[in-house]
Motif scaffolding. Structure first.
Motif, PDB file in Angstrom:
ATOM      1  N   UNK A  41      18.552  -9.529   0.106  1.00 29.93           N
ATOM      2  CA  UNK A  41      18.317  -8.382  -0.779  1.00 29.93           C
ATOM      3  C   UNK A  41      16.971  -7.701  -0.513  1.00 29.93           C
ATOM      4  N   UNK A  42      15.955  -8.497  -0.161  1.00 27.67           N
ATOM      5  CA  UNK A  42      14.644  -7.903   0.080  1.00 27.67           C
ATOM      6  C   UNK A  42      14.659  -7.015   1.325  1.00 27.67           C
ATOM      7  N   UNK A  43      15.347  -7.485   2.374  1.00 29.46           N
ATOM      8  CA  UNK A  43      15.403  -6.690   3.608  1.00 29.46           C
ATOM      9  C   UNK A  43      16.223  -5.418   3.389  1.00 29.46           C
ATOM     10  N   UNK A  44      17.358  -5.561   2.690  1.00 32.36           N
ATOM     11  CA  UNK A  44      18.202  -4.388   2.447  1.00 32.36           C
ATOM     12  C   UNK A  44      17.460  -3.371   1.583  1.00 32.36           C
ATOM     13  N   UNK A  45      16.792  -3.892   0.556  1.00 26.99           N
ATOM     14  CA  UNK A  45      16.025  -3.039  -0.335  1.00 26.99           C
ATOM     15  C   UNK A  45      14.965  -2.253   0.449  1.00 26.99           C
ATOM     16  N   UNK A  46      14.274  -2.949   1.318  1.00 27.85           N
ATOM     17  CA  UNK A  46      13.208  -2.316   2.097  1.00 27.85           C
ATOM     18  C   UNK A  46      13.788  -1.268   3.049  1.00 27.85           C
ATOM     19  N   UNK A  47      14.851  -1.651   3.752  1.00 26.80           N
ATOM     20  CA  UNK A  47      15.418  -0.742   4.741  1.00 26.80           C
ATOM     21  C   UNK A  47      15.993   0.501   4.078  1.00 26.80           C
ATOM     22  N   UNK A  62      -0.508  -6.775  -2.515  1.00 21.71           N
ATOM     23  CA  UNK A  62      -0.284  -6.869  -1.066  1.00 21.71           C
ATOM     24  C   UNK A  62       0.453  -8.149  -0.671  1.00 21.71           C
ATOM     25  N   UNK A  63       0.606  -9.055  -1.610  1.00 25.68           N
ATOM     26  CA  UNK A  63       1.162 -10.356  -1.251  1.00 25.68           C
ATOM     27  C   UNK A  63       2.542 -10.558  -1.868  1.00 25.68           C
ATOM     28  N   UNK A  64       3.519 -10.869  -1.038  1.00 26.07           N
ATOM     29  CA  UNK A  64       4.843 -11.258  -1.531  1.00 26.07           C
ATOM     30  C   UNK A  64       5.765 -10.080  -1.801  1.00 26.07           C
ATOM     31  N   UNK A  65       6.967 -10.411  -2.285  1.00 24.27           N
ATOM     32  CA  UNK A  65       7.970  -9.385  -2.521  1.00 24.27           C
ATOM     33  C   UNK A  65       8.245  -9.165  -3.997  1.00 24.27           C
ATOM     34  N   UNK A  66       7.555  -9.860  -4.865  1.00 15.43           N
ATOM     35  CA  UNK A  66       7.787  -9.716  -6.305  1.00 15.43           C
ATOM     36  C   UNK A  66       9.043 -10.450  -6.732  1.00 15.43           C
ATOM     37  N   UNK A  67       9.300 -10.419  -8.026  1.00  7.44           N
ATOM     38  CA  UNK A  67      10.510 -11.071  -8.538  1.00  7.44           C
ATOM     39  C   UNK A  67      11.678 -10.122  -8.337  1.00  7.44           C
ATOM     40  N   UNK A 103       8.002  -5.511 -11.261  1.00  2.00           N
ATOM     41  CA  UNK A 103       7.356  -6.312 -10.220  1.00  2.00           C
ATOM     42  C   UNK A 103       7.943  -5.960  -8.858  1.00  2.00           C
ATOM     43  N   UNK A 104       9.251  -5.788  -8.841  1.00  9.16           N
ATOM     44  CA  UNK A 104       9.950  -5.477  -7.604  1.00  9.16           C
ATOM     45  C   UNK A 104       9.480  -4.149  -7.017  1.00  9.16           C
ATOM     46  N   UNK A 105       9.436  -3.116  -7.859  1.00 12.05           N
ATOM     47  CA  UNK A 105       9.047  -1.792  -7.351  1.00 12.05           C
ATOM     48  C   UNK A 105       7.589  -1.771  -6.921  1.00 12.05           C
ATOM     49  N   UNK A 106       6.732  -2.471  -7.670  1.00 15.55           N
ATOM     50  CA  UNK A 106       5.308  -2.514  -7.308  1.00 15.55           C
ATOM     51  C   UNK A 106       5.122  -3.132  -5.929  1.00 15.55           C
ATOM     52  N   UNK A 146       6.336 -10.357   2.820  1.00 16.61           N
ATOM     53  CA  UNK A 146       7.547 -10.207   2.005  1.00 16.61           C
ATOM     54  C   UNK A 146       8.631 -11.159   2.488  1.00 16.61           C
ATOM     55  N   UNK A 147       9.454 -11.626   1.560  1.00 19.48           N
ATOM     56  CA  UNK A 147      10.625 -12.376   2.023  1.00 19.48           C
ATOM     57  C   UNK A 147      11.536 -11.408   2.757  1.00 19.48           C
ATOM     58  N   UNK A 148      12.325 -11.896   3.682  1.00 20.06           N
ATOM     59  CA  UNK A 148      13.233 -10.998   4.382  1.00 20.06           C
ATOM     60  C   UNK A 148      13.759 -11.667   5.629  1.00 20.06           C
ATOM     61  N   UNK A 149      14.751 -11.012   6.232  1.00 19.47           N
ATOM     62  CA  UNK A 149      15.342 -11.588   7.442  1.00 19.47           C
ATOM     63  C   UNK A 149      14.316 -11.689   8.558  1.00 19.47           C
TER      64      UNK A 149
END
Lengths: 313, 550
Positions: free
Chosen positions: A96-102, A164-169, A175-178, A262-265
């Motif tokens: 979800x983190x990678x898809x969200x980012x892309x 700057x650290x992590x992907x948030x909850x 938290x996610x949008x920030x 960030x977490x991600x693929x």
């Protein structure tokens, strides 16, 4: 179209099989092994051998290959050979983190790139056009991860606005949008540069068509000529090519994930390479291949949907 | 419509961005919440099983979760003090050691045991037997032949094959590696694989959660036998990018980070607001090992020539004077017992350095008057491998030695050097005592590929004729005698004799020792003075660590 889609899906099976085999061989050709990586330099040779055995690396390569292929066909991605954590859970947690980012980057690319491209095309050879051309040239030249570091410095260190650290909850919108804002902006600006250039050239081509001259000569207001007659036609290649850029962005997102932790693929793959975590690495790379094949297929299908003149045979 | 949409969407994005803005690190909040964030230079953990943990990030994570029978004083780590054992005593011949356990120590809660359970001698025996099992422990060699017995629920008796000095013996039962005490019931019920990612110990912090490739969260163990920890949570993050760790420290989201072991970088980070840096030991030692099994380094003249080309002072200055100093012992650096000083090495006539003319003469004698060319494999890791090797490469060139460096990633490096793939191995390490160094780097059993227990004897010392007199040279007997010597002074003397012989034969060249530095926020109070941290290579976190109001 349906037949075409089915045929393409079947055609992608051998591609994925070849990718899988290549990945299997490549990760094992790398010198060094996971047991040494896991135990560090303090461990004795005996300890390394014992761990290799427990990781299932003591059996011949062909047996490892068949074992992995068999479990992949059953839909079982196995467990990380380092931590024992299921690979499927790792992927589900980070996908979800990678898809969200892309997708955020693609959306940003469109919402900024199209207006900039239009303004450049309409005001061709003016200051606006030069500015946009320089902007898109910089956007295409600057690596996204470097841009990310610059944005972090400005917005997180100087202004202290964004973390700057992590992907948030994942399930907490705030938290996610920030956590998403700066990485998406870094990647999105690159996408914006692509879309700006493409919109400009596509719109310029359309604006030079005979039917636009006809429309203008009939006295149709310029706004209608631009937004109704020209833009709709100019957007067709831009929208369709979005799929191809998504593939490029998934590649660029690897570095962005590392820089922003960030977490991600991407971070999953890089971590797996460092640890020689064969099972995780193989699965992630096969998944990347799957995403690329799927995006190419979707792009092909979108062409036909946007432009009914395109026939699938 | 389309026009409106085209103008509206960018405006919406900017508005959303502004809505997300918030002060990311309100200082009062940090002190109130007492959540400490540490970032390591790692992609992920490898294991949280203390009997397997080996990397800096894993050792640092298991350290606050588990205890040993004794512990080294935090920050200093020279003296052993009671931990899970209240007291201990040795028999007159130092062969039987008896430990009295502390009562009322509970393991952290785990599935089906919401309150944990009380630690007894059964867990202690189980832990040491597990540490001795090579199938599940990386430290099995340290415990083979030792008998562990319970004498009631709170007493443990340990019988050694041979008497051992207190310094060497207590290291086996201290809060480090195989010395960590694990819960028998938990592992028996759930298995070793489960335990790897669900560690249960008795320490000040309990494992709370793990997000692969992201972080591990530890929560305070309010029933800790030394008292309730100040910190509520410790978040251990895995971040491979040094720029990201740096920015995280600057922004205040991270309070302690693993940095680069380089002066220039540390000088820069020291200018960040609220950041303090204090280099600490034990200091890894960096050495060059020659593969004496094959040409050209099977010739002592070539090894001496290379050694004469090296200028340790220059390498140390290149690494940064605040962190690196030259060393003259092929094991640990002074003040560790058994490590030689420069004066001692000079007295023994074993300092071959910084003499290019002599290097060239020796090379010419050995048949390399026109120079020597070879390729050395080196790890990508900057401070411990690549950077010092670049300095040495430049120095060697002056003597006509063209050493080509083949840089590979660290994991590949470990694999290749164990296959004799490099004629020279530059190696950075720390081991708890001189005995371990001598055994693992210079005993003939430890020769890579060929020894009885192949380990890290890259120079093949002990299986080859090192000095060209037609006889195989080794220090095996000296190492073994010293290991069982109870008189500390005699033991140190034997260790030094062995090292002098090794350096006379030029099996290795000691280069520098390098200290560690973890930049941290000035408002982090570790709860002790940090001088040494050899169990974790990082600042240890314990029940007294806290975030001060600022």
């Amino acid at each position: 179209m349906f037949n075409y889609a089915v045929r393409r899906i079947f055609q992608s099976i051998p591609i994925l099989f070849i990718v899988f085999t290549l990945v299997f061989v490549i990760v094992r050709v790398l010198p060094g092994d996971p047991a040494t990586a896991a135990l560090g330099d303090y461990a004795s040779q005996a300890a390394v051998e014992s761990l290799r055995k427990s990781m299932g690396l003591d059996v011949p390569l062909w047996q490892q290959y068949l074992r992995f292929l068999g479990s992949l066909l059953r839909g079982d991605l196995g467990n990380s050979i380092i931590t024992g954590y299921p690979v499927s859970s790792q992927i589900v947690n980070v996908l979800p983190y990678t898809l969200q980012l892309t997708f955020s980057a693609i959306i940003l690319g469109y919402i900024f790139g199209i207006p900039l491209g239009i303004s450049a095309a309409v005001k061709r050879n003016s200051f606006v056009d030069y500015f946009n051309r320089v902007f898109s040239l910089i956007g295409l030249s600057i690596p996204a991860f470097y841009l990310g570091i610059l944005l972090m410095y400005l917005f997180s260190i100087k202004l202290r606005w964004f973390p700057v650290v992590g992907g948030g909850e994942l399930w907490s919108l705030g938290s996610n949008l920030r956590h998403l804002f700066l990485p998406a902006l870094s990647l999105g600006l690159v996408m914006t540069a692509y879309i700006t250039r493409m919109t400009r050239s596509s719109l310029l081509n359309v604006l030079m068509e005979d039917y636009i001259r006809t429309a203008r000569s009939k006295g149709i207001p310029e706004k209608i000529v631009l937004f109704k007659h020209s833009l709709r036609n100019a957007l067709i290649p831009i929208v369709a090519l979005g799929g191809l850029y998504a593939v490029v962005l998934i590649g660029s997102s690897v570095m962005i994930e590392i820089v922003f932790s960030r977490p991600g693929l991407g971070s999953l793959m890089v971590g797996a390479i460092k640890q020689r975590d064969y099972t995780t690495l193989q699965s992630v790379m096969v998944l990347y291949a799957l995403i690329v094949v799927a995006l190419n297929l979707v792009t092909d299908l979108i062409y036909g949907w946007i432009d009914p003149r395109i026939q699938y045979k | 419509m389309l026009k409106r949409l085209i103008l509206f969407l960018p405006a919406l994005f900017v508005a959303m961005g502004l809505a997300c803005v918030s002060d990311i690190t309100a200082s009062e909040k940090l002190a109130q919440e007492q959540i400490l964030n540490i970032a390591f230079d790692a992609g992920d953990l490898q294991t949280l099983d203390p009997h397997r943990a080996a990397s800096t990030q894993d050792r640092s994570t298991v350290d606050p979760i588990f205890n040993g029978l004794v512990r080294y004083t935090p920050g200093n780590q020279v003296q052993a003090e009671p931990d899970l054992a209240e007291s201990w005593q040795a028999s007159a011949d130092n062969k039987v050691w008896t430990f009295q356990l502390r009562k009322g120590v509970f393991f952290h809660p785990f599935p089906d045991h919401p309150k944990g359970y009380e630690l007894t001698s059964e867990d202690v025996i189980y832990s040491f037997q597990r540490a001795a099992d090579p199938e599940v422990s990386s430290y099995a060699g340290e415990y083979s032949g030792i008998i562990f017995e319970a004498d009631g629920p709170y007493k443990v008796r340990i019988t050694l094959e041979q008497p051992m000095s207190e310094i060497l013996f207590l290291a086996k039962v201290a809060n480090y590696a195989g010395g960590f005490i694990v819960p028998k019931k938990v592992i028996e019920a759930n298995g070793n694989d489960w335990f790897k990612l669900n560690p249960v110990g008795t320490g000040p912090f309990a494992f709370k959660s793990y997000q692969p490739r992201q972080k591990v969260v530890l929560g305070a163990n309010d029933n800790y036998f030394r008292g309730k920890p100040y910190l509520r949570e410790v978040v251990i993050r895995y971040m491979t990018s040094v720029s990201s760790r740096e920015l995280g420290l600057q922004s205040g989201e991270l309070q302690i980070i693993e940095g680069l072991k380089e002066d220039k970088w540390l000088e820069k980070v020291a200018t960040f607001p609220d950041v303090v840096i204090k280099p600490f030991g034990p200091c890894e030692t960096q050495m060059l090992f020659f593969n004496m099994g094959t040409a050209p380094f099977n010739d002592i003249r070539v090894r001496k020539a290379f050694s004469y080309a090296v200028n340790r002072e220059e390498v140390a200055a290149f690494m940064g004077k605040g962190l690196a100093v030259p060393i003259y012992s092929p094991t640990l650096a002074p003040p560790a017992p058994g490590a030689m000083t420069k004066a001692e090495a000079e007295k023994a006539g074993i300092v071959y350095e910084n003499n290019i003319a002599e290097a060239k003469n020796l090379l010419a004698d050995a048949g390399f008057a026109k120079g020597l060319k070879f390729e050395a494999i080196v790890s990508e890791m900057e401070s411990s491998y690549r950077k010092p090797m670049i300095a040495i490469q430049a120095q060697a060139r002056k003597a006509g030695i063209d050493m080509q460096l083949k840089v590979v990633d660290h994991s590949a490096f470990h694999g290749l050097i164990r296959q004799d793939a490099s004629p020279i191995v530059y190696y950075a390490s720390w081991r708890p005592d001189v005995n371990v160094y001598l055994t693992r780097f210079f005993h003939s059993d430890s020769v890579i590929g060929k020894g009885k227990k192949p380990d890290t004897n890259f120079s093949h010392y002990g299986l080859v004729d090192a000095n060209g007199d037609g006889k195989v040279d080794n220090v095996d007997e000296l190492i073994e005698q010293a290991r069982w010597e109870l008189d500390a002074q005699k033991q140190i003397g034997m260790w030094k004799d062995a090292q002098i012989k090794i350096l006379q034969d030029v099996a290795a060249v000691p280069i520098i020792r390098l200290m560690y530095a973890f930049p941290m926020k000035s408002y982090v109070d570790l709860g002790y003075d940090l001088e040494f941290s050899w169990q974790t290579y990082s600042p240890q976190i314990n029940e007294k660590t806290r975030i001060l109001a600022h």
